[in-house]
Design a protein around this motif. Structure first.
Motif, PDB file in Angstrom:
ATOM      1  N   VAL A 211       0.723  -1.382  -0.027  1.00  0.00           N
ATOM      2  CA  VAL A 211       0.159   0.103   0.075  1.00  0.00           C
ATOM      3  C   VAL A 211       0.940   1.313  -0.034  1.00  0.00           C
ATOM      4  O   VAL A 211       2.021   1.239   0.142  1.00  0.00           O
ATOM      5  CB  VAL A 211      -0.915   0.102   1.157  1.00  0.00           C
ATOM      6  CG1 VAL A 211      -1.785  -1.133   1.142  1.00  0.00           C
ATOM      7  CG2 VAL A 211      -0.090   0.074   2.498  1.00  0.00           C
ATOM      8  N   GLY A 212       0.206   2.443  -0.243  1.00  0.00           N
ATOM      9  CA  GLY A 212       1.032   3.502  -0.218  1.00  0.00           C
ATOM     10  C   GLY A 212       1.503   4.232   1.150  1.00  0.00           C
ATOM     11  O   GLY A 212       1.000   3.571   2.175  1.00  0.00           O
ATOM     12  N   LYS A 213       2.045   5.413   1.377  1.00  0.00           N
ATOM     13  CA  LYS A 213       2.751   5.516   2.522  1.00  0.00           C
ATOM     14  C   LYS A 213       1.570   6.390   3.518  1.00  0.00           C
ATOM     15  O   LYS A 213       1.868   6.279   4.834  1.00  0.00           O
ATOM     16  CB  LYS A 213       3.735   6.964   2.204  1.00  0.00           C
ATOM     17  CG  LYS A 213       3.114   8.198   1.585  1.00  0.00           C
ATOM     18  CD  LYS A 213       4.364   9.149   1.439  1.00  0.00           C
ATOM     19  CE  LYS A 213       3.754  10.408   0.909  1.00  0.00           C
ATOM     20  NZ  LYS A 213       4.876  11.498   0.752  1.00  0.00           N
ATOM     21  N   SER A 214       0.358   6.672   3.142  1.00  0.00           N
ATOM     22  CA  SER A 214      -0.464   7.084   4.146  1.00  0.00           C
ATOM     23  C   SER A 214      -1.082   5.807   4.770  1.00  0.00           C
ATOM     24  O   SER A 214      -1.304   6.109   6.083  1.00  0.00           O
ATOM     25  CB  SER A 214      -1.649   7.765   3.156  1.00  0.00           C
ATOM     26  OG  SER A 214      -2.253   7.056   2.430  1.00  0.00           O
ATOM     27  N   LEU A 215      -1.266   4.835   4.129  1.00  0.00           N
ATOM     28  CA  LEU A 215      -1.781   3.818   5.011  1.00  0.00           C
ATOM     29  C   LEU A 215      -0.675   3.063   5.648  1.00  0.00           C
ATOM     30  O   LEU A 215      -0.683   2.522   6.749  1.00  0.00           O
ATOM     31  CB  LEU A 215      -2.193   2.650   3.733  1.00  0.00           C
ATOM     32  CG  LEU A 215      -3.615   3.066   3.532  1.00  0.00           C
ATOM     33  CD1 LEU A 215      -4.193   1.808   2.333  1.00  0.00           C
ATOM     34  CD2 LEU A 215      -4.720   2.867   4.712  1.00  0.00           C
ATOM     35  N   GLN A 216       0.527   3.168   5.095  1.00  0.00           N
ATOM     36  CA  GLN A 216       1.716   2.796   6.209  1.00  0.00           C
ATOM     37  C   GLN A 216       1.694   3.669   7.324  1.00  0.00           C
ATOM     38  O   GLN A 216       1.995   3.051   8.290  1.00  0.00           O
ATOM     39  CB  GLN A 216       2.856   2.915   5.108  1.00  0.00           C
ATOM     40  CG  GLN A 216       3.008   1.507   4.002  1.00  0.00           C
ATOM     41  CD  GLN A 216       4.170   2.011   3.156  1.00  0.00           C
ATOM     42  OE1 GLN A 216       4.874   3.020   3.408  1.00  0.00           O
ATOM     43  NE2 GLN A 216       4.621   1.235   2.337  1.00  0.00           N
ATOM     44  N   GLN A 217       1.794   4.841   6.943  1.00  0.00           N
ATOM     45  CA  GLN A 217       1.542   5.683   8.442  1.00  0.00           C
ATOM     46  C   GLN A 217       0.441   5.314   9.235  1.00  0.00           C
ATOM     47  O   GLN A 217       0.780   5.183  10.658  1.00  0.00           O
ATOM     48  CB  GLN A 217       1.556   7.134   7.968  1.00  0.00           C
ATOM     49  CG  GLN A 217       1.774   8.018   9.243  1.00  0.00           C
ATOM     50  CD  GLN A 217       3.142   7.994   9.820  1.00  0.00           C
ATOM     51  OE1 GLN A 217       4.205   8.439   9.405  1.00  0.00           O
ATOM     52  NE2 GLN A 217       3.176   7.569  10.908  1.00  0.00           N
ATOM     53  N   ASP A 218      -0.720   5.248   8.861  1.00  0.00           N
ATOM     54  CA  ASP A 218      -1.730   4.580   9.609  1.00  0.00           C
ATOM     55  C   ASP A 218      -1.375   3.496  10.429  1.00  0.00           C
ATOM     56  O   ASP A 218      -1.592   3.493  11.703  1.00  0.00           O
ATOM     57  CB  ASP A 218      -3.086   4.349   8.695  1.00  0.00           C
ATOM     58  CG  ASP A 218      -4.172   4.386   9.668  1.00  0.00           C
ATOM     59  OD1 ASP A 218      -4.154   3.799  10.768  1.00  0.00           O
ATOM     60  OD2 ASP A 218      -5.190   4.476   9.103  1.00  0.00           O
ATOM     61  N   VAL A 219      -1.025   2.249   9.867  1.00  0.00           N
ATOM     62  CA  VAL A 219      -0.209   1.133  10.471  1.00  0.00           C
ATOM     63  C   VAL A 219       0.798   1.414  11.522  1.00  0.00           C
ATOM     64  O   VAL A 219       0.742   1.123  12.587  1.00  0.00           O
ATOM     65  CB  VAL A 219      -0.354   0.099   9.425  1.00  0.00           C
ATOM     66  CG1 VAL A 219       0.483  -1.349  10.102  1.00  0.00           C
ATOM     67  CG2 VAL A 219      -1.263  -0.383   8.657  1.00  0.00           C
ATOM     68  N   LEU A 220       1.476   2.129  11.202  1.00  0.00           N
ATOM     69  CA  LEU A 220       2.635   2.691  11.883  1.00  0.00           C
ATOM     70  C   LEU A 220       2.088   3.397  13.267  1.00  0.00           C
ATOM     71  O   LEU A 220       2.737   2.945  14.384  1.00  0.00           O
ATOM     72  CB  LEU A 220       3.759   3.385  11.315  1.00  0.00           C
ATOM     73  CG  LEU A 220       4.979   3.903  12.017  1.00  0.00           C
ATOM     74  CD1 LEU A 220       5.840   2.729  12.223  1.00  0.00           C
ATOM     75  CD2 LEU A 220       5.768   4.846  11.115  1.00  0.00           C
ATOM     76  N   ASN A 221       1.382   4.172  13.155  1.00  0.00           N
ATOM     77  CA  ASN A 221       0.690   4.755  14.414  1.00  0.00           C
ATOM     78  C   ASN A 221      -0.022   3.658  15.240  1.00  0.00           C
ATOM     79  O   ASN A 221      -0.041   3.826  16.344  1.00  0.00           O
ATOM     80  CB  ASN A 221      -0.430   5.804  14.074  1.00  0.00           C
ATOM     81  CG  ASN A 221       0.136   6.939  13.136  1.00  0.00           C
ATOM     82  OD1 ASN A 221       1.496   7.058  13.357  1.00  0.00           O
ATOM     83  ND2 ASN A 221      -0.698   7.531  12.375  1.00  0.00           N
ATOM     84  N   ARG A 222      -0.454   2.620  14.667  1.00  0.00           N
ATOM     85  CA  ARG A 222      -1.627   1.591  15.428  1.00  0.00           C
ATOM     86  C   ARG A 222      -0.373   0.617  16.119  1.00  0.00           C
ATOM     87  O   ARG A 222      -0.867  -0.187  17.164  1.00  0.00           O
ATOM     88  CB  ARG A 222      -2.360   0.880  14.550  1.00  0.00           C
ATOM     89  CG  ARG A 222      -3.526   1.790  13.986  1.00  0.00           C
ATOM     90  CD  ARG A 222      -4.116   0.997  12.764  1.00  0.00           C
ATOM     91  NE  ARG A 222      -5.215   1.829  12.039  1.00  0.00           N
ATOM     92  CZ  ARG A 222      -6.516   1.648  12.339  1.00  0.00           C
ATOM     93  NH1 ARG A 222      -6.920   1.005  13.388  1.00  0.00           N
ATOM     94  NH2 ARG A 222      -7.333   2.611  11.770  1.00  0.00           N
ATOM     95  N   LEU A 223       0.929   0.470  15.469  1.00  0.00           N
ATOM     96  CA  LEU A 223       1.840  -0.564  16.166  1.00  0.00           C
ATOM     97  C   LEU A 223       2.945   0.346  17.308  1.00  0.00           C
ATOM     98  O   LEU A 223       3.907  -0.360  17.155  1.00  0.00           O
ATOM     99  CB  LEU A 223       2.724  -0.988  15.149  1.00  0.00           C
ATOM    100  CG  LEU A 223       1.895  -1.897  14.147  1.00  0.00           C
ATOM    101  CD1 LEU A 223       2.842  -2.608  13.056  1.00  0.00           C
ATOM    102  CD2 LEU A 223       1.232  -3.055  14.528  1.00  0.00           C
ATOM    103  N   VAL A 224       2.558   1.244  17.757  1.00  0.00           N
ATOM    104  CA  VAL A 224       3.166   2.205  18.517  1.00  0.00           C
ATOM    105  C   VAL A 224       3.766   1.529  19.687  1.00  0.00           C
ATOM    106  O   VAL A 224       4.779   1.265  20.331  1.00  0.00           O
ATOM    107  CB  VAL A 224       2.381   3.402  19.104  1.00  0.00           C
ATOM    108  CG1 VAL A 224       1.074   2.976  19.808  1.00  0.00           C
ATOM    109  CG2 VAL A 224       3.608   4.275  19.948  1.00  0.00           C
TER     110      VAL A 224
END
Length: 303
Positions: free
Chosen positions: A283-296
């Motif tokens: 997926v693109g960077k916006s969805l990657q960022q969304d998941v990154l935030n959820r894996l804090v």
């Protein structure tokens, strides 16, 4: 961040979830039964719904369930039936079809039957016997089962490990444990820690993962120097990044995540890729960022 000590503390904060677990290696292999046991012991309500036999390499393909001509793997289900369950535990189920069918059967048929009409909160696929990285993603039944769950509105993670042997779940009770069983139990430790962190994330909508994506997690070879406590988690991508299509910026990577294959083969690292559930590409960077935030809570590392 290496180590599972901090992640272990998250177990107390994580919610008990209704989880369907599936795979592509078959319902009777040690790996899926070890993971089922670990999730139950963690307090989750779990239904196992997996193919009667090894259906690796089927991707997201589906077929109607058909009667078995002979007994399925490890003589664990009888000839003549297309679906069934363990006689003493209705939570353990098989279907003579493909991995995506196993996921769908668990979500649409078994879950409402066993949970009084309630839907699953999550689907776990695997841990698979062998890695699923890069070009293998569209063909992986492990990923295909997770993708089908997401398409049905249930968030999902596909777990795979370097181990290459399959053994019956009966081996889980044998002492001393075989190398296959030892690996299966070690991978359940890692997968359970990952899920604890995911379930303990800050509140977000949709719950746990953005709509339309799955997480593809590959676990490294474990040995005396790479134990579960030493494994570090790295955000990755399945395929090399294309020009003009940058990834999320993390670990000072300049918008270029490492590929999961490079990471999991470079040492004591587990790869975590965010994959489109339908196309099985990054997926693109916006969805990657969304998941990154959820894996804090996972403590993602750099390589």
């Amino acid at each position: 961040m290496k180590g599972l000590c901090a992640l272990a503390l998250l177990t107390l904060a994580a919610h008990a979830e209704r989880i369907v677990i599936s795979n592509d290696d078959g319902w009777a292999v040690a790996q899926i039964r070890a993971q089922f046991n670990a999730l139950v012991e963690a307090g989750h309500d779990v239904i196992l719904s997996a193919p009667a036999e090894n259906q690796s390499g089927r991707g997201g393909l589906q077929i109607p369930a058909t009667p078995l001509l002979v007994s399925c793997e490890f003589d664990s289900c009888p000839a003549g039936a297309s679906k069934g369950n363990n006689a003493s535990d209705p939570r353990l189920n098989w279907i003579n079809a493909f991995p995506a069918d196993g996921a769908q059967y668990g979500i649409q048929t078994l879950a409402p039957r066993l949970w009084n009409g309630a839907a699953p909160d999550f689907l776990v696929s695997g841990p698979n016997v062998g890695l699923n990285t890069g070009i293998a993603l569209p063909f992986s039944g492990t990923v295909g089962a997770a993708g089908k769950a997401v398409q049905l509105g249930v968030p999902a993670v596909a777990f795979s490990g370097v181990s290459t042997a399959q053994e019956s779940y009966n081996a889980l009770a044998v002492t001393p444990a075989s190398a296959t069983v030892a690996a299966a139990k070690a991978y359940t430790t890692l997968a359970s820690a990952f899920l604890d962190a995911l379930f303990a994330q800050p509140a977000a909508q949709p719950a746990y993962l953005p709509a339309g994506v799955l997480l593809n997690v590959n676990l490294p070879a474990l040995n005396d120097t790479c134990t579960p406590a030493r494994v570090a988690w790295v955000l990755t991508r399945g395929f090399p990044v294309l020009l003009g299509n940058p990834d999320v910026v993390t670990c000072s990577n300049g918008g270029r995540l490492p590929t999961e294959g490079d990471v999991v083969n470079s040492g004591c690292y587990a790869s975590v890729s965010v994959i489109n559930a339908t196309t099985k590409v990054d997926v693109g960077k916006s969805l990657q960022q969304d998941v990154l935030n959820r894996l804090v809570n996972l403590g993602l590392s750099c390589i």
